[in-house]
Motif scaffolding. Structure first.
Motif, mmCIF file in Angstrom:
data_model
loop_
_atom_site.group_PDB
_atom_site.id
_atom_site.type_symbol
_atom_site.label_atom_id
_atom_site.label_comp_id
_atom_site.label_asym_id
_atom_site.label_seq_id
_atom_site.Cartn_x
_atom_site.Cartn_y
_atom_site.Cartn_z
ATOM 1 N N VAL A 298 -5.749 -2.544 0.143
ATOM 2 C CA VAL A 298 -6.109 -2.301 -1.345
ATOM 3 C C VAL A 298 -7.354 -3.366 -1.649
ATOM 4 C CG1 VAL A 298 -5.734 -2.075 -3.902
ATOM 5 C CG2 VAL A 298 -4.201 -1.034 -1.918
ATOM 6 N N TRP A 299 -7.027 -4.871 -1.542
ATOM 7 C CA TRP A 299 -7.712 -5.910 -1.743
ATOM 8 C C TRP A 299 -9.134 -5.354 -1.214
ATOM 9 C CZ3 TRP A 299 -4.115 -10.428 -0.927
ATOM 10 C CH2 TRP A 299 -3.233 -10.462 -2.069
ATOM 11 N N SER A 300 -9.313 -5.136 0.078
ATOM 12 C CA SER A 300 -10.521 -4.896 0.762
ATOM 13 C C SER A 300 -11.209 -3.882 0.633
ATOM 14 C CB SER A 300 -10.328 -5.095 2.368
ATOM 15 O OG SER A 300 -9.551 -4.014 2.885
ATOM 16 N N ASN A 301 -10.325 -2.632 -0.291
ATOM 17 C CA ASN A 301 -11.079 -1.553 -0.655
ATOM 18 C C ASN A 301 -11.242 -0.682 0.495
ATOM 19 O OD1 ASN A 301 -11.588 0.312 -2.837
ATOM 20 N ND2 ASN A 301 -13.747 0.048 -2.384
ATOM 21 N N ASP A 302 -10.071 -0.701 1.366
ATOM 22 C CA ASP A 302 -10.331 0.211 2.626
ATOM 23 C C ASP A 302 -10.928 -0.323 3.753
ATOM 24 O OD1 ASP A 302 -8.314 1.943 1.834
ATOM 25 O OD2 ASP A 302 -9.535 3.642 1.473
ATOM 26 N N TYR B 197 4.196 -10.692 -10.179
ATOM 27 C CA TYR B 197 3.537 -10.337 -11.475
ATOM 28 C C TYR B 197 2.113 -10.062 -10.855
ATOM 29 C CZ TYR B 197 2.881 -15.440 -11.302
ATOM 30 O OH TYR B 197 2.686 -16.748 -10.532
ATOM 31 N N THR B 198 1.905 -9.972 -9.654
ATOM 32 C CA THR B 198 0.334 -9.770 -9.358
ATOM 33 C C THR B 198 0.037 -8.298 -9.351
ATOM 34 O OG1 THR B 198 0.647 -11.498 -7.395
ATOM 35 C CG2 THR B 198 -1.104 -9.683 -7.228
ATOM 36 N N LEU B 199 -1.249 -8.040 -10.134
ATOM 37 C CA LEU B 199 -1.790 -6.729 -10.286
ATOM 38 C C LEU B 199 -2.556 -6.209 -9.064
ATOM 39 C CD1 LEU B 199 -1.745 -4.282 -12.421
ATOM 40 C CD2 LEU B 199 -3.770 -5.348 -13.114
ATOM 41 N N VAL B 200 -2.222 -5.670 -8.277
ATOM 42 C CA VAL B 200 -2.966 -5.158 -6.890
ATOM 43 C C VAL B 200 -4.183 -4.350 -7.239
ATOM 44 C CG1 VAL B 200 -2.680 -4.561 -4.477
ATOM 45 C CG2 VAL B 200 -0.895 -5.720 -5.537
ATOM 46 N N LYS B 201 -5.387 -4.570 -6.899
ATOM 47 C CA LYS B 201 -6.459 -3.874 -6.987
ATOM 48 C C LYS B 201 -7.427 -4.111 -6.202
ATOM 49 C CE LYS B 201 -8.290 -6.443 -10.903
ATOM 50 N NZ LYS B 201 -8.690 -6.178 -12.325
ATOM 51 N N PRO B 202 -8.464 -3.486 -5.853
ATOM 52 C CA PRO B 202 -9.670 -3.964 -5.074
ATOM 53 C C PRO B 202 -10.423 -5.147 -5.566
ATOM 54 C CG PRO B 202 -9.878 -1.513 -5.133
ATOM 55 C CD PRO B 202 -8.377 -1.865 -6.135
ATOM 56 N N ASN C 61 -20.077 1.553 -3.690
ATOM 57 C CA ASN C 61 -18.717 1.531 -3.199
ATOM 58 C C ASN C 61 -17.795 1.136 -4.055
ATOM 59 O OD1 ASN C 61 -16.564 1.290 -1.057
ATOM 60 N ND2 ASN C 61 -16.951 -0.921 -0.897
ATOM 61 N N PRO C 62 -17.374 2.163 -5.103
ATOM 62 C CA PRO C 62 -16.632 1.920 -6.187
ATOM 63 C C PRO C 62 -15.158 1.613 -5.683
ATOM 64 C CG PRO C 62 -17.108 4.166 -6.015
ATOM 65 C CD PRO C 62 -18.020 3.450 -4.988
ATOM 66 N N ALA C 63 -14.222 1.053 -6.583
ATOM 67 C CA ALA C 63 -12.753 0.971 -6.291
ATOM 68 C C ALA C 63 -12.230 2.241 -5.989
ATOM 69 C CB ALA C 63 -12.295 0.325 -7.506
ATOM 70 N N LYS C 64 -11.518 2.206 -4.783
ATOM 71 C CA LYS C 64 -10.707 3.460 -4.393
ATOM 72 C C LYS C 64 -9.286 3.688 -4.944
ATOM 73 C CE LYS C 64 -13.804 3.556 -0.131
ATOM 74 N NZ LYS C 64 -13.767 3.621 1.238
ATOM 75 N N TYR C 65 -8.702 2.436 -5.503
ATOM 76 C CA TYR C 65 -7.389 2.548 -5.689
ATOM 77 C C TYR C 65 -7.270 1.857 -7.435
ATOM 78 C CZ TYR C 65 -6.468 2.617 -0.803
ATOM 79 O OH TYR C 65 -6.314 2.930 0.384
ATOM 80 N N ARG C 66 -6.419 2.658 -8.255
ATOM 81 C CA ARG C 66 -6.141 2.261 -9.427
ATOM 82 C C ARG C 66 -5.256 1.034 -9.237
ATOM 83 N NH1 ARG C 66 -4.289 7.411 -9.230
ATOM 84 N NH2 ARG C 66 -2.151 6.569 -9.531
ATOM 85 N N PRO C 67 -5.042 -0.114 -10.093
ATOM 86 C CA PRO C 67 -4.217 -1.313 -9.985
ATOM 87 C C PRO C 67 -2.777 -0.748 -10.222
ATOM 88 C CG PRO C 67 -5.935 -1.423 -11.700
ATOM 89 C CD PRO C 67 -6.100 -0.166 -11.211
ATOM 90 N N TYR C 68 -1.984 -1.597 -9.427
ATOM 91 C CA TYR C 68 -0.412 -1.281 -9.452
ATOM 92 C C TYR C 68 0.098 -2.799 -9.514
ATOM 93 C CZ TYR C 68 -0.360 -2.026 -4.296
ATOM 94 O OH TYR C 68 -0.352 -2.242 -3.074
ATOM 95 N N TYR D 69 -1.117 5.135 -1.342
ATOM 96 C CA TYR D 69 -2.069 6.428 -1.585
ATOM 97 C C TYR D 69 -1.631 7.096 -3.147
ATOM 98 C CZ TYR D 69 1.457 8.806 1.241
ATOM 99 O OH TYR D 69 2.644 9.382 1.836
ATOM 100 N N ASP D 70 -0.386 6.675 -3.384
ATOM 101 C CA ASP D 70 0.046 7.096 -4.756
ATOM 102 C C ASP D 70 -0.800 6.479 -6.015
ATOM 103 O OD1 ASP D 70 2.102 8.838 -3.799
ATOM 104 O OD2 ASP D 70 3.441 6.947 -3.773
ATOM 105 N N PHE D 71 -1.654 5.460 -5.377
ATOM 106 C CA PHE D 71 -2.423 4.987 -6.356
ATOM 107 C C PHE D 71 -4.056 5.100 -6.211
ATOM 108 C CE2 PHE D 71 1.602 2.667 -6.180
ATOM 109 C CZ PHE D 71 1.865 2.670 -7.378
ATOM 110 N N LYS D 72 -4.289 6.008 -5.269
ATOM 111 C CA LYS D 72 -5.815 6.242 -4.805
ATOM 112 C C LYS D 72 -6.437 7.282 -5.876
ATOM 113 C CE LYS D 72 -8.119 6.034 -0.649
ATOM 114 N NZ LYS D 72 -8.043 6.104 0.707
ATOM 115 N N PHE D 73 -7.549 6.813 -6.143
ATOM 116 C CA PHE D 73 -8.467 7.521 -7.095
ATOM 117 C C PHE D 73 -8.801 9.016 -6.306
ATOM 118 C CE2 PHE D 73 -9.594 3.754 -9.181
ATOM 119 C CZ PHE D 73 -9.239 3.939 -10.164
#
Length: 682
Positions: A599-603, A632-637, A646-653, A678-682
């Motif tokens: 997720v950090w690397s946006n795939d 408490y880390t919010l994981v997102k690209p 190259n927009p973000a491919k995941y919503r934060p979780y 992939y439950d958080f994928k746009f």
């Protein structure tokens, strides 16, 4: 069946496309040379037929047949009677509901890949009674009988189905003869396997579905038996995964044709010359659909293995033998969850040893004078970037972790696991404290052949009290240390501190390979939720039936694994999906990218599936270090790796909520796949 309950909803990557490709390409084969009275007088037409079937099995795994000899009026009777049965009230149908004691009859909550199918079924056996093993235990030789349950209404159903099954059985055995000839075998080569067959027939009813874009009549799967002979109505819905490109292809209904597909058993018998192919069933919002598959299965005592005539030194057997009866019993006893996913076939297959998994020398990073050679560092960064991109896995040598500390923790782990079960269970983990000993862990709802001991870097670790997004309460996980061996705590803490240093170095190298500052990810690990595990895999009497750990991806950022000389780790190669064995390298650590890094690397880097094999002779030990950020880390690209192109491919979780949700499956079967990125994928 009403609105779509969440149990029916497919994961986004497996949801059906409502725009379809209809398969003119699935071969249509005319069997009249075989079924006509004077076929013997035209051997050339039989040869052509054999060649057509061989090509269809090889290129598609599926084909349709016409002029097959099954009377049309008999098939029409089956469909009419099936409609009458399924039109009854649910309470009437459930009077013959199947269960663990009687595995045939009516059922309306079947699952494929842990997702509920949009269908109801009625199963009956071709031979009554059908002999099968009493249990899945390899040493249990006792047999039991399966018997049919017939409904009161419609009263003609039993007679109609029994007459029909005799006709389709004749067709299926003729087809088996043609397949044998196409493999260069005698026509009757397979006949003996079906003397005490375990074949069954299913009546499928797929009601209209209000959201056909979310659900499937049957999820993607492969058939476990020898051959399937399917009658589908004019509505259609069957889709086949085309071998050449992986596209889902709709099989257009052909009036009075049967659809034939190769099952897992033929794949093994043919030593992969013919392949069992994935297929699924679509539903629609307007029309109900009916189909009638005949599953041709051999006698329960059949040992399935590649045929001797089809193996040699140049083409050795690709599968170890397995018991069809044990496999069938396993499948039937787990129809509610369908967790096995062709486990026996997959684990029976022989595998390549992963020479291709990169081995990276960290000496330029760990040596005292590495700063004097920046080019060497850049070389390591490039190697790690390539390994993360192409494999998601790599090994490292000259990593700086003391060999003595590794040997000490391995020795103490052996002492701990050698204790009686009651002593180990004194520190058994539970739903309140997720740390300590455990021997009942499941992956994908199937129990793993292992026992484990978990501990964390910090003596107490803060985590969310529940996966509920609105619940802000925190809970504490506390390490549970056993009384024996007395040195275990000290040895584990010393080793984990060394591996933590290595993990942080690797995290910096991964960051640099992404074009980020070396310390870009460090702040996420200030109050880390890292977990270390001691794994023990005892010898398994039936390694063709079980796995040490089922196929999965790691949810954290990075995993640093020490495995002993026995080995057993397998990685799913990205290029072709083959399972590759990772050969143990003395004093090396195996590194793999986790979901968070994906997720950090946006795939750009991908978390890759892996699993653990077991064997009959040697126990195996391994020590994974699961490098996880603060709860408490919010994981997102990361912002630096996304832009308009190259927009973000995941919503934060929330990592903590994600982790807490994952832990729920340690204590109960969820009935669906656990939470995934992939439950958080746009």
């Amino acid at each position: 069946m009403g609105e779509v309950d969440p149990a029916f909803i497919q994961d986004p990557e497996h949801r059906p496309k409502l725009s379809i490709i209809e398969a003119d390409g699935v071969p249509l084969i005319d069997l009249s040379p075989l079924t006509s009275a004077d076929s013997i007088s035209d051997p050339k037409s039989i040869e052509v037929l054999v060649r057509e079937i061989g090509n269809a099995c090889k290129n598609w795994g599926f084909f349709q047949v016409i002029n097959h000899g099954v009377p049309l009026e008999m098939r029409e009777k089956v469909e009419t009677t099936a409609r009458k049965f399924f039109a009854q009230p649910l309470e009437e149908k459930r009077k013959i509901r199947r269960d663990e004691k009687c595995v045939v009859g009516y059922y309306d909550t079947e699952h494929t890949k842990n997702v509920r199918d949009w269908k109801e079924v009625f199963d009956f056996l071709v031979e009554e009674p059908t002999l099968v093993p009493s249990s899945t235990e390899p040493d249990d030789k006792e047999e039991t009988q399966w018997v049919n349950q017939w409904p009161e209404n419609p009263p003609e159903l039993r007679e109609v189905m029994e007459d029909y099954s005799q006709e389709v059985e004749k067709l299926s055995l003729k087809l088996m003869g043609l397949i044998a000839l196409s493999l260069g075998l005698p026509e009757d080569r397979f006949k003996g396997y079906f003397k005490d067959q375990t074949s069954f027939i299913r009546l499928n009813h797929y009601p209209p579905c209000p959201s056909p874009q979310l659900a499937l009549g049957v999820g993607r799967h492969k058939d476990g038996g020898a051959l399937t002979v399917l009658a589908q109505d004019e509505v259609g819905g069957l889709e086949v995964k085309r071998k050449t490109d992986g596209e889902w292809i709709r099989v257009r209904p052909t009036p009075n044709a049967y659809i034939i597909n190769v099952g897992d058993i033929i794949q093994v018998w043919s030593n992969d010359k013919y392949e069992s192919v994935e297929h699924r069933v679509m539903v629609n919002s307007e029309k109900e659909r009916f189909s009638v598959p005949f599953f041709l299965n051999p006698a329960h005592y059949t040992e399935v293995k590649p045929l001797e005539e089809l193996t040699n030194k140049q083409n050795p057997a690709k599968y170890s033998p397995y018991s069809w009866g044990k496999f069938l019993t396993l499948r039937k006893l787990n129809q509610d969850q369908q967790p096995w996913e062709r486990l026996i076939l997959l684990s029976a297959k022989t595998h390549s040893t992963g020479q291709g998994i990169p081995s990276i020398d960290l000496f330029p990073v760990t040596s005292q004078d590495y700063m004097s050679d920046p080019k060497a560092i850049e070389g390591v960064v490039k190697e790690i970037g390539n390994a993360c991109k192409e494999w998601g896995f790599f090994q490292v040598i000259n990593h700086g972790v003391s060999l003595e500390k590794l040997q000490r923790i391995q020795a103490e782990a052996r002492k701990f696991f050698d204790q009686p079960l009651e002593d180990k269970r004194k520190i058994r983990r539970d739903e309140r404290n997720a740390l300590g000993y455990f021997d009942n862990e499941s992956t994908k709802n199937v129990r793993d052949w292992k026992e484990v001991f978990d501990f964390t870097m910090e003596e107490t670790t803060l985590v969310p009290a529940s996966p509920d997004p609105e619940d802000k309460e925190e809970a504490t996980w506390t390490n549970q240390w056993p009384e024996y061996p007395v040195e275990l705590r000290e040895v584990c803490e010393e080793h984990s501190r060394e591996v933590e240093k290595l993990a942080l170095k690797l995290l910096g190298l991964v960051a640099r390979s992404l074009g980020l500052p070396e310390h870009r990810f460090n702040s996420y690990f200030k109050a880390q939720s890292t977990r270390i595990r001691l794994n023990h895999y005892p010898p398994c009497p039936s390694p063709q039936l079980a796995l040490g750990v089922g196929h999965h991806k790691d949810g954290g950022a990075l995993t640093v694994l020490a495995q002993d000389e026995v080995g057993g780790l397998e990685v799913k190669r990205k290029t072709d999906g083959e399972w590759i064995r990772v050969k143990p390298t003395p004093n090396a650590y195996i590194i793999n990218v986790g979901d968070i890094m994906q997720v950090w690397s946006n795939d750009r880097y991908e978390s890759v599936e892996h699993r653990v094999m077991v064997n009959t002779e040697k126990e195996r030990f391994s020590i994974p270090f699961f490098f996880n950020p603060a709860h408490y880390t919010l994981v997102k690209p990361v912002d630096e790796l996304i832009d308009e192109q190259n927009p973000a491919k995941y919503r934060p979780y929330s990592w903590g909520k994600f982790m807490t949700h994952r832990r729920l499956s340690n204590f109960k079967k969820l009935g669906v796949d656990n939470i995934q990125i992939y439950d958080f994928k746009f």
